[in-house]
Design a protein around this motif. Structure first.
Motif, mmCIF file in Angstrom:
data_model
loop_
_atom_site.group_PDB
_atom_site.id
_atom_site.type_symbol
_atom_site.label_atom_id
_atom_site.label_comp_id
_atom_site.label_asym_id
_atom_site.label_seq_id
_atom_site.Cartn_x
_atom_site.Cartn_y
_atom_site.Cartn_z
ATOM 1 N N MET A 182 1.366 -1.281 0.019
ATOM 2 C CA MET A 182 0.013 -0.379 -0.286
ATOM 3 C C MET A 182 1.086 1.501 -0.211
ATOM 4 O O MET A 182 1.530 1.142 0.356
ATOM 5 C CB MET A 182 -0.973 0.006 1.071
ATOM 6 C CG MET A 182 -1.967 1.532 1.566
ATOM 7 S SD MET A 182 -3.293 0.843 2.901
ATOM 8 C CE MET A 182 -4.703 1.786 2.165
ATOM 9 N N ALA A 183 0.501 2.363 -0.319
ATOM 10 C CA ALA A 183 1.427 3.114 -1.093
ATOM 11 C C ALA A 183 0.664 4.203 0.417
ATOM 12 O O ALA A 183 -0.120 4.409 0.836
ATOM 13 C CB ALA A 183 1.176 4.391 -2.230
ATOM 14 N N ARG A 184 2.348 4.807 0.514
ATOM 15 C CA ARG A 184 1.889 5.789 1.780
ATOM 16 C C ARG A 184 1.682 7.127 1.216
ATOM 17 O O ARG A 184 1.367 8.161 0.544
ATOM 18 C CB ARG A 184 3.520 6.214 1.584
ATOM 19 C CG ARG A 184 3.746 7.482 3.199
ATOM 20 C CD ARG A 184 5.250 7.660 3.124
ATOM 21 N NE ARG A 184 5.230 8.683 2.598
ATOM 22 C CZ ARG A 184 6.501 9.363 2.662
ATOM 23 N NH1 ARG A 184 7.472 8.990 3.630
ATOM 24 N NH2 ARG A 184 6.648 10.167 1.864
ATOM 25 N N PRO A 185 0.138 7.741 2.476
ATOM 26 C CA PRO A 185 -0.767 8.619 1.992
ATOM 27 C C PRO A 185 0.645 10.164 1.864
ATOM 28 O O PRO A 185 1.939 10.434 2.645
ATOM 29 C CB PRO A 185 -1.319 9.289 2.645
ATOM 30 C CG PRO A 185 -0.536 7.959 3.912
ATOM 31 C CD PRO A 185 0.411 6.557 3.439
#
Length: 51
Positions: free
Chosen positions: A1-4
């Motif tokens: 999951m990509a970091r916000p």
């Protein structure tokens, strides 16, 4: 999951628009980004980022 992102979406969009507007004033995109970064520091209040 990509970091916000730590920057608001509207702030990122505005930065892209600003660079696009001044791109022809600089010899290349990197120079336009660096010039835009200097201008942005003076135009935007410190609280615009979420970080």
């Amino acid at each position: 999951m990509a970091r916000p992102s730590r920057y608001l979406l509207e702030l990122r969009r505005r930065a892209v628009r600003m660079v696009a507007e001044v791109r022809d004033d600089y010899p290349n995109e990197t120079a336009a980004l660096q010039g835009g970064r200097r201008q942005t520091r003076h135009r935007l209040p410190r609280h615009c980022g979420t970080g």
